[in-house]
Design a protein around this motif. Structure first.
Motif, PDB file in Angstrom:
ATOM      1  N   VAL B  60      29.782  25.138  55.814  1.00 28.93           N
ATOM      2  CA  VAL B  60      31.075  24.732  56.365  1.00 28.93           C
ATOM      3  C   VAL B  60      30.789  24.075  57.704  1.00 28.93           C
ATOM      4  O   VAL B  60      30.244  24.705  58.606  1.00 28.93           O
ATOM      5  CB  VAL B  60      32.018  25.938  56.553  1.00 28.93           C
ATOM      6  N   LYS B  68      35.804  27.269  62.651  1.00 29.27           N
ATOM      7  CA  LYS B  68      34.836  27.656  61.610  1.00 29.27           C
ATOM      8  C   LYS B  68      34.549  29.165  61.668  1.00 29.27           C
ATOM      9  O   LYS B  68      34.539  29.844  60.647  1.00 29.27           O
ATOM     10  CB  LYS B  68      33.526  26.868  61.780  1.00 29.27           C
ATOM     11  N   THR B  69      34.326  29.666  62.879  1.00 28.74           N
ATOM     12  CA  THR B  69      34.088  31.105  63.014  1.00 28.74           C
ATOM     13  C   THR B  69      35.344  31.886  62.630  1.00 28.74           C
ATOM     14  O   THR B  69      35.262  32.944  61.997  1.00 28.74           O
ATOM     15  CB  THR B  69      33.664  31.429  64.458  1.00 28.74           C
ATOM     16  N   LEU B  72      35.418  32.519  59.004  1.00 27.36           N
ATOM     17  CA  LEU B  72      34.593  33.652  58.564  1.00 27.36           C
ATOM     18  C   LEU B  72      35.296  34.976  58.857  1.00 27.36           C
ATOM     19  O   LEU B  72      35.242  35.915  58.051  1.00 27.36           O
ATOM     20  CB  LEU B  72      33.230  33.623  59.263  1.00 27.36           C
ATOM     21  N   ASP B 190      27.154  32.781  60.960  1.00 25.93           N
ATOM     22  CA  ASP B 190      27.929  32.090  61.994  1.00 25.93           C
ATOM     23  C   ASP B 190      26.958  31.384  62.940  1.00 25.93           C
ATOM     24  O   ASP B 190      26.291  32.028  63.752  1.00 25.93           O
ATOM     25  CB  ASP B 190      28.783  33.107  62.763  1.00 25.93           C
ATOM     26  N   GLU B 191      26.898  30.086  62.819  1.00 29.14           N
ATOM     27  CA  GLU B 191      26.007  29.250  63.653  1.00 29.14           C
ATOM     28  C   GLU B 191      24.594  29.852  63.732  1.00 29.14           C
ATOM     29  O   GLU B 191      24.111  30.175  64.814  1.00 29.14           O
ATOM     30  CB  GLU B 191      26.585  29.114  65.075  1.00 29.14           C
ATOM     31  N   VAL B 222      28.154  28.570  58.438  1.00 34.66           N
ATOM     32  CA  VAL B 222      29.005  27.797  59.334  1.00 34.66           C
ATOM     33  C   VAL B 222      28.111  27.205  60.412  1.00 34.66           C
ATOM     34  O   VAL B 222      27.387  27.926  61.088  1.00 34.66           O
ATOM     35  CB  VAL B 222      30.081  28.722  59.943  1.00 34.66           C
TER      36      VAL B 222
END
Lengths: 258, 299
Positions: B60, B68-69, B72, B190-191, B222
């Motif tokens: 994503v 984006k976070t 999640l 996440d990243e 993400v």
């Protein structure tokens, strides 16, 4: 003018929302099936952290406050030839007021601020979120043991504070200024009552423990997760808890002794 | 957060919901999702649709601050949407009770941007934590499982270290070992590449791929590290303007003529996502008059 009214309304609403969040946090942290096997080690760990590690500041402060009470009390009482009453004066001051109140203030500064900063940092570093995502309730795992540790520790610390303070008063009054040792202890024993003085002091301490620990945990759990947010939350814990203790002390004193 | 209004005239916007083909093998299905922060004051998603296939790596992507976070956290049930459904293995996450949600969370896992290791526990205890919380396994078996998980991320020798003693890359790998401790069906990253040196980044890319292929774990990554994620993703969603604006395989996206997709993939400074934050024209602010009414910066 309208902006000021709106700002005032927002402040009031924010405070009500904050109180609601604090209440929900506490209820969810404390209500639930007890899991002794998991929670006992956590409680012991926190008792050490907030209780045992606060002992030094409590003992030193208690000793000095007791010594000051002994010195000031002697200077006042000797003018009336009532220096034998130094024992009950020191003991009652400590058991009824200074023990619970000063302990709560010191506890808010030492352990309360540490609790807020620790939980705030756990929030900022996503440790609380990771607990959530691991299907572990942070309220039960993080907040609950810290709350009970504070609630149990503070009354014990207040009793230690008072005991050390009385010894400080004894050192100055009896050992230094020459008040009769027998009179010091016997007059104290005959004037201090279990229910009226000691039990009321313990009740005060339990109320302060509840409020200070609750405020500290709420400020940490709901802080803005940035360095500035944690700093503000920590300051707010000390200020709010101290004012709450002083205000509640008046209410409780009025109810108990008024 | 960048705004896309004004400069999107040339972008062929997808009015229809962007979805992959629907089938029973979608582990996560998001439909018509609306979400806003601050009691609706800050809208993040409006009619977002997304299907995440089981056993695949889904990326994503989108500009920073696009949510984006948040996406999640919505899948994990940490946030509740105002509207729409988020189905994980058939369970509508926003409607689950707290205990049911916790049951579903045992089947999913999340690798946080910061790693989120517990700072008062050693690496070993961090990875053992979910096992001790959710199983009645003996300490001997837990030790074996933890060592296997640490071996998978190459940190078996670092089990006695505290999180403060780990580098950023090691910390992320230790967190990954913890994330797979309970063998979840879904891992949300996440990243995962943010702030990593090229070697650490390569290691994490390899780990995500190998966990997906060897354990069959569904992965949602993400990120805005385009080059890295396109090498491993089976499917990519680009999120902008509160919804999915493009989706497909990495090859399909590379061949897209959508200006936003191209700007994002090529990392161009200006385009549908404007370089300048929304502001009046420079001439008007500096000289007090607008020289050319048509040249004000749009956000």
């Amino acid at each position: 003018m309208l902006d000021k009214v709106a700002a005032l309304g927002k402040t009031v609403l924010d405070n009500i929302a904050g109180a609601g969040k604090a209440m929900v946090m506490l209820v969810r942290a404390l209500i639930g099936k007890p899991q002794l096997r998991k929670s006992w080690p956590l409680l012991m760990q926190q008792m050490y952290s907030v209780g045992v590690l606060s002992l030094i500041i409590i003992i030193i402060s208690g000793l000095f406050i007791g010594m000051v009470l002994g010195l000031q009390g002697y200077k006042i009482l000797v003018d009336f030839g009532a220096e034998q009453s130094l024992g009950p004066m020191v003991a009652l001051s400590l058991l009824r007021e200074l023990g619970p109140v000063v302990t709560a203030l010191l506890f808010a500064g030492r352990a309360g601020s540490a609790l807020t900063a620790e939980i705030g940092l756990m929030k900022a570093t996503e440790q609380l979120s990771s607990l959530e995502m691991m299907a572990v309730d942070p309220l039960r795992r993080v907040i609950s043991p810290r709350f009970w540790a504070g609630f149990y520790s503070m009354p014990l610390l207040a009793l230690i504070f008072s005991a050390v303070g009385i010894y400080g008063g004894y050192l100055v009054g009896v050992r230094w200024l020459g008040v009769d040792e027998g009179a010091f202890w016997s007059v104290m024993q005959s004037n201090v009552e279990w229910g009226q003085d000691i039990l009321n002091g313990i009740i005060k301490s339990l109320v302060f423990a509840f409020v200070v620990t609750w405020i500290a945990l709420h400020k940490g759990y709901h802080c803005v997760p940035t360095s500035v947010g944690i700093s503000r939350a920590t300051t707010s814990t000390v200020v709010t808890a101290s004012l709450a203790v002083l205000g509640l002390d008046f209410v409780l004193t009025a109810l108990m002794f008024g | 957060m960048p705004s896309f209004s004004g400069k999107l005239g040339g972008l062929k916007r997808k009015e229809e919901p962007v979805m992959t083909s629907a089938n029973a093998d979608d582990l996560v299905v998001i439909e018509n999702l609306d979400f806003a922060h601050n009691y609706g004051a800050k809208e993040v998603f409006n009619g977002l649709n997304m299907k995440i296939p089981r056993g695949k790596i889904t990326a994503v992507m989108g500009p920073s601050g696009i949510g984006k976070t948040t996406l999640l956290r919505l899948i994990g049930g940490q946030l509740k949407p105002q509207k729409g459904s988020i189905k994980f293995a058939g369970h509508n996450i926003p409607e689950l009770s707290r205990s049911d949600l916790y049951e579903q969370r045992k089947r999913m896992s999340m690798l946080f941007q910061s790693g989120a290791l517990f700072t008062d526990l050693s690496v070993f205890d961090n990875i053992a934590f979910p096992l001790r919380e959710h199983s009645d396994l003996s300490e001997e078996i837990i030790e074996t499982i933890v060592l296997l998980k640490l071996e998978a991320v190459g940190l078996r020798g670092a089990r006695h270290l505290m999180p403060a003693e780990l580098s950023g890359g090691m910390s992320r790998r230790a967190a990954l070992a913890r994330a797979i401790a309970l063998d979840p069906e879904l891992i949300m990253y996440d990243e995962p590449f943010a702030g990593q040196d090229p070697i650490s980044m390569g290691v994490i890319v390899k780990l995500i791929k190998s966990l997906n292929s060897s354990l069959g774990i569904t992965s949602v990554v993400v990120t805005h590290d385009v080059a890295e994620v396109l090498t491993i993703a089976d499917q990519v969603f680009i999120v902008a303007d509160q919804k999915v604006v493009a989706s497909g395989s990495p090859e399909e996206l590379k061949q897209s003529d959508d200006p936003l997709v191209q700007q994002f993939l090529e990392g161009e400074a200006d385009g549908p996502v404007a370089f300048h934050y929304k502001a009046p024209s420079l001439a008007k602010e500096v000289l007090g008059k607008d020289i050319n009414e048509g040249e004000g910066h749009a956000g």
